[in-house]
Design an enzyme around this catalytic site. Sequence first.
Site, PDB file in Angstrom:
ATOM      1  N   ARG A 151     -13.545  -8.470   1.721  1.00 12.89           N
ATOM      2  CA  ARG A 151     -12.556  -8.509   1.666  1.00 12.89           C
ATOM      3  C   ARG A 151     -11.330  -9.221   1.371  1.00 12.89           C
ATOM      4  NH1 ARG A 151     -10.405  -3.049   1.791  1.00 12.89           N
ATOM      5  NH2 ARG A 151      -8.131  -4.386   1.042  1.00 12.89           N
ATOM      6  N   HIS A 175      -7.499   0.681  -6.504  1.00  6.06           N
ATOM      7  CA  HIS A 175      -7.677  -0.095  -4.911  1.00  6.06           C
ATOM      8  C   HIS A 175      -8.571  -1.069  -5.365  1.00  6.06           C
ATOM      9  CE1 HIS A 175      -7.510  -1.248  -0.966  1.00  6.06           C
ATOM     10  NE2 HIS A 175      -8.955  -0.295  -0.744  1.00  6.06           N
ATOM     11  N   CYS A 188     -16.038   2.234   1.349  1.00  4.99           N
ATOM     12  CA  CYS A 188     -15.333   0.991   1.357  1.00  4.99           C
ATOM     13  C   CYS A 188     -14.799   1.326   2.519  1.00  4.99           C
ATOM     14  CB  CYS A 188     -14.386   0.979   0.197  1.00  4.99           C
ATOM     15  SG  CYS A 188     -13.272   2.900   0.720  1.00  4.99           S
ATOM     16  N   GLN A 242     -10.327  -3.783  -3.072  1.00  8.90           N
ATOM     17  CA  GLN A 242     -11.602  -3.362  -2.293  1.00  8.90           C
ATOM     18  C   GLN A 242     -12.529  -3.990  -4.265  1.00  8.90           C
ATOM     19  OE1 GLN A 242     -12.361  -1.637   0.570  1.00  8.90           O
ATOM     20  NE2 GLN A 242     -13.818  -2.477   0.267  1.00  8.90           N
ATOM     21  N   ARG A 248       1.255  -1.143  -0.320  1.00  9.53           N
ATOM     22  CA  ARG A 248      -0.023   0.327   0.009  1.00  9.53           C
ATOM     23  C   ARG A 248       1.100   0.907   0.063  1.00  9.53           C
ATOM     24  NH1 ARG A 248      -5.309   1.344   3.811  1.00  9.53           N
ATOM     25  NH2 ARG A 248      -5.982   0.087   1.607  1.00  9.53           N
ATOM     26  N   ASP A 302     -17.143   7.521  -1.036  1.00 11.36           N
ATOM     27  CA  ASP A 302     -16.275   7.599  -0.156  1.00 11.36           C
ATOM     28  C   ASP A 302     -15.547   8.719   0.019  1.00 11.36           C
ATOM     29  OD1 ASP A 302     -13.486   6.203   0.490  1.00 11.36           O
ATOM     30  OD2 ASP A 302     -12.515   6.185  -1.542  1.00 11.36           O
TER      31      ASP A 302
HETATM   32  N1   CP Z   1     -11.455   0.244   2.783  1.00  9.78           N
HETATM   33  C1   CP Z   1      -9.904  -0.423   3.211  1.00  9.78           C
HETATM   34  O1   CP Z   1      -8.647  -0.193   1.890  1.00  9.78           O
HETATM   35  O2   CP Z   1      -9.876   0.258   4.566  1.00  9.78           O
HETATM   36  P1   CP Z   1      -8.037   0.306   5.561  1.00  9.78           P
HETATM   37  O3   CP Z   1      -7.755   1.447   4.798  1.00  9.78           O
HETATM   38  O4   CP Z   1      -8.368   0.129   6.404  1.00  9.78           O
HETATM   39  O5   CP Z   1      -6.953  -1.104   4.669  1.00  9.78           O
HETATM   40  N1  NVA Z   2      -9.891   7.014  -1.556  1.00 12.37           N
HETATM   41  C1  NVA Z   2      -9.666   6.169  -0.220  1.00 12.37           C
HETATM   42  C2  NVA Z   2     -10.073   5.510   0.208  1.00 12.37           C
HETATM   43  C3  NVA Z   2      -9.572   4.565   2.041  1.00 12.37           C
HETATM   44  C4  NVA Z   2      -9.577   2.486   1.654  1.00 12.37           C
HETATM   45  C5  NVA Z   2      -7.906   6.772   0.336  1.00 12.37           C
HETATM   46  O1  NVA Z   2      -7.410   6.415  -0.654  1.00 12.37           O
HETATM   47  O2  NVA Z   2      -7.529   6.905   1.334  1.00 12.37           O
END
Ligand code: CP
Ligand code: NVA
Length: 315
Positions: A296, A132, A268, A135, A105, A228
């Site tokens: 997930r 993502h 999400c 997700q 990530r 989101d």
């Molecule tokens: N939705 C999601 O990716 O959650 P986290 O940021 O908690 O991993």
């Molecule tokens: N768009 C959000 C998604 C979090 C899971 C971010 O990137 O922070």
Amino acid sequence: MLQGKDLLSIHDLTVDQVEHIIDFAAQLKTLQKAGIPHRLLEGKTLGMIFEKSSTRTRVSFEVGMYQLGGSALFLSNRDLQLGRGEPIKDTARVLSRYLDGIMIRTFGHDRVLELAKYADIPIINGLTDLLHPCQVLTDLLTIREHKGKDFKGLKMAYVGDGNNMTNSYLYGAAKVGMTLAVATPENYKPDQEVFNNALEDAKETGASLSWTADPVEAVKDADIIATDTWASMGQEAEHDERKKIFAPYQVNSELLKHADKRAIVMHCLPAYRGEEVTEEVFEANANVIFDEAENRLHTQKAIMALTMADSDSLL
Ligand code: CP
Ligand code: NVA
């Protein structure tokens, strides 16, 4: 069919591969609920590199790996030499000598591409500023559970910021042939290159993808509404400004009047009540949203097993 491959973007997958991941995730979910062991990654180790925060991704990958008979290592960039400037290409080659797969990530999507280029083990994208995919594959499983198997008859509306989730929804909808209407402010559209790629992918499945600045138009007769956060990780300094700009894009009961009466709302998570979604709408859809969070685990187990298992005879 995905053995030894990376999972960086839904755009890279074939229509059949997307369907297979969703089907296999559903099978693994059934096995896990029935208490039937499915140790497809016995003796394997996943490294999980986090350059951003996470609750769901971290816990679901780690637990998923454990349930598959393997183990997972949490690698924060605060602790790795990567965080002190060791190049990604060196990190990739070193970690390839110890691990069987890496979930990462991070911020720029180019960092994931660089890792994948130099690693010789499967790389899984656990979120970048651009995409993502884990997700959105999860969300497709969740939609199937709540709305039936035929994506082609469904309309999804995404309302809010044109971010990594929006970009991945475009790729996901294109692969399953779903209608997706995106509503964002003019200056916060999804990525143009992603949109163009998704339109190309949509030709194969007949998916209909559109953008509008008008949330009411997007939501009209929608079966699924997704939103989101208005300020993604890395955009914290813009939060107050974004709150003003995105106010007309809140998913609230007034907006939902324009959707199908049986419409579900997805998120999400993490959710910011009173911003992109009201408390009332969130709680009315909590069953769907927490199924989405649970899924997930099942979807990522499918992704890990399909990419990391030695033999696909069991898959
Ligand atoms: N939705 C999601 O990716 O959650 P986290 O940021 O908690 O991993
Ligand atoms: N768009 C959000 C998604 C979090 C899971 C971010 O990137 O922070």
